[in-house]
Design a protein around this motif. Structure first.
Motif, PDB file in Angstrom:
ATOM      1  N   TYR A 148       0.820  -1.203   0.000  1.00  8.11           N
ATOM      2  CA  TYR A 148       0.000   0.000   0.000  1.00  8.11           C
ATOM      3  C   TYR A 148       0.855   1.254   0.000  1.00  8.11           C
ATOM      4  CZ  TYR A 148       0.947   0.220   5.057  1.00  8.11           C
ATOM      5  OH  TYR A 148       1.569   0.290   6.273  1.00  8.11           O
ATOM      6  N   CYS A 197       1.134   5.782  -8.055  1.00  8.31           N
ATOM      7  CA  CYS A 197       0.477   5.485  -6.772  1.00  8.31           C
ATOM      8  C   CYS A 197      -0.067   6.754  -6.138  1.00  8.31           C
ATOM      9  CB  CYS A 197       1.468   4.824  -5.810  1.00  8.31           C
ATOM     10  SG  CYS A 197       1.979   3.161  -6.248  1.00  8.31           S
ATOM     11  N   MET A 221      -4.878   5.672   2.560  1.00  6.43           N
ATOM     12  CA  MET A 221      -4.022   4.744   1.832  1.00  6.43           C
ATOM     13  C   MET A 221      -4.760   4.128   0.657  1.00  6.43           C
ATOM     14  SD  MET A 221      -3.785   1.443   4.407  1.00  6.43           S
ATOM     15  CE  MET A 221      -3.059   2.449   5.711  1.00  6.43           C
ATOM     16  N   THR A 222      -3.960   3.712  -0.328  1.00  5.32           N
ATOM     17  CA  THR A 222      -4.472   2.999  -1.486  1.00  5.32           C
ATOM     18  C   THR A 222      -3.508   1.866  -1.811  1.00  5.32           C
ATOM     19  OG1 THR A 222      -3.321   4.562  -2.942  1.00  5.32           O
ATOM     20  CG2 THR A 222      -5.653   4.966  -2.529  1.00  5.32           C
ATOM     21  N   PRO A 223      -3.974   0.845  -2.537  1.00  5.60           N
ATOM     22  CA  PRO A 223      -3.078  -0.248  -2.920  1.00  5.60           C
ATOM     23  C   PRO A 223      -1.987   0.236  -3.880  1.00  5.60           C
ATOM     24  CG  PRO A 223      -5.387  -0.862  -3.225  1.00  5.60           C
ATOM     25  CD  PRO A 223      -5.362   0.608  -2.973  1.00  5.60           C
ATOM     26  N   TYR A 237      -3.840   7.681  -5.278  1.00  3.63           N
ATOM     27  CA  TYR A 237      -4.221   8.057  -3.912  1.00  3.63           C
ATOM     28  C   TYR A 237      -5.119   9.292  -3.923  1.00  3.63           C
ATOM     29  CZ  TYR A 237      -3.972  10.389   0.570  1.00  3.63           C
ATOM     30  OH  TYR A 237      -4.313  11.050   1.729  1.00  3.63           O
TER      31      TYR A 237
END
Length: 330
Positions: A125, A153, A142-144, A157
């Motif tokens: 993450y 990423c 958070m995001t993967p 996000y």
């Protein structure tokens, strides 16, 4: 450009706004500061690149937080590049530089030296934490891990967690001045659509990787047209314009976005800084009993601690630590 002018823009964040497109952004130069961050460690090139990119993202994102707040960026994965951690400390008073620090934890035995660093994060993450003071619980989003870079990423996000269309264009690497030594040079631009009162988001998932939202999911009509135009213009930027000594950030904005009516604000200086100290180590150990401290004591009868960010080493008398500490001045 003279060397003096070039140095004036080093380690600087320049906020700007495109008045005709309802888009804000920042131009970053992170040169001596990035050199200092990476010189604290002896990272393999793949890890160096991850730390450099994470530090740039942290500086660009952190510039929006309030004075005296702290922003942390963390990337955790199950691959050999286990952890990238950065901290951005907003200035304590107006006119002071912001400070930043960064480090990485990795499994050297599993690391593939010739493979891109991002591919070696694996599944995990991307997280941003904003610390608003000792009396406030930190905000965490958070995001993967998604896309092909840490910049991807970060864009995912902001689309997913903040519902803000965001674009990063970064470049970094080592360069050598004629007759000088090798050093890191880094530059980048962040674009972000101004927030709307009610983002147009459905509950059907997004068009991004794994169903994550993307910038295209958050806009329509004129907003989408303005956003796409600004991104096309940004894509025309050359690496030397971002890191070289020939183009000042203000001139670069005019070159890229002159039809969008760019307007700049006061620049923010940034430098390397690590707030670790012996007293902070003592404070962190103050909750432990003498028995707990005993388990931390080395065969030489000392308690030691190392800062992962700056490499500072602390060597302490166990009798002066914990809840049962003896005043070291006695």
């Amino acid at each position: 450009m003279t060397l003096g002018t070039q140095i004036a823009w080093d380690d600087t964040i320049l906020p700007f706004q495109l008045d005709r497109s309802d888009i804000r952004g920042r131009v970053l130069r992170l040169d001596g500061t990035l050199d200092t961050i990476l010189s604290q460690h002896n990272y393999p090139p793949a890890i160096e690149a991850l730390v450099a990119e994470a530090a740039m993202l942290t500086a660009l994102i952190g510039q929006t937080i309030k004075m005296q707040w702290k922003l942390s960026l963390q990337v955790r994965g199950d691959g050999p590049a286990r952890l990238i951690a950065t901290d951005y400390y907003a200035p304590k008073t107006e006119g002071e530089p912001a400070t930043i620090r960064a480090y990485a934890s990795f499994d050297e035995d599993r690391l593939q030296p010739d493979a891109p660093g991002f591919e070696q994060i694996g599944k995990g993450y991307f997280a941003i934490l904003i610390h608003q003071g000792s009396e406030q619980k930190p905000y965490t989003g958070m995001t993967p891990i998604a896309g092909q870079s840490l910049s991807d990423c970060a864009q995912a996000y902001f689309a997913q967690s903040e519902q803000l269309p965001t674009r990063f264009h970064l470049t970094f690497g080592k360069s050598t001045w004629t007759g000088g030594s090798e050093s890191w040079r880094a530059g980048g631009i962040m674009l972000q659509h101004m927030p709307k009162a009610a983002p147009q988001v459905t509950g059907e998932g997004g068009s991004g990787e794994g169903g994550l939202l993307s910038a295209q999911d958050l806009m329509s009509d004129d907003d989408a047209e303005n956003w796409n135009r600004a991104n096309i213009l940004l894509s025309s930027v050359e690496e030397l314009e971002l890191v070289g000594p020939s183009v000042q950030p203000t001139d670069l904005l005019v070159r890229l976005f002159h039809e969008e009516a760019p307007r700049v604000f006061d620049p923010q200086a940034i430098s390397f800084g690590c707030p670790c100290s012996e007293q902070r180590v003592r404070d962190s150990l103050s909750i432990y009993s003498a028995r707990d401290i005993g388990h931390m004591t080395t065969d030489d009868g000392r308690v030691t601690a190392d800062c992962q960010f700056c490499g500072a080493h602390y060597d302490l008398d166990p009798a002066t630590l914990g809840k049962d500490a003896v005043d070291p001045g006695d």
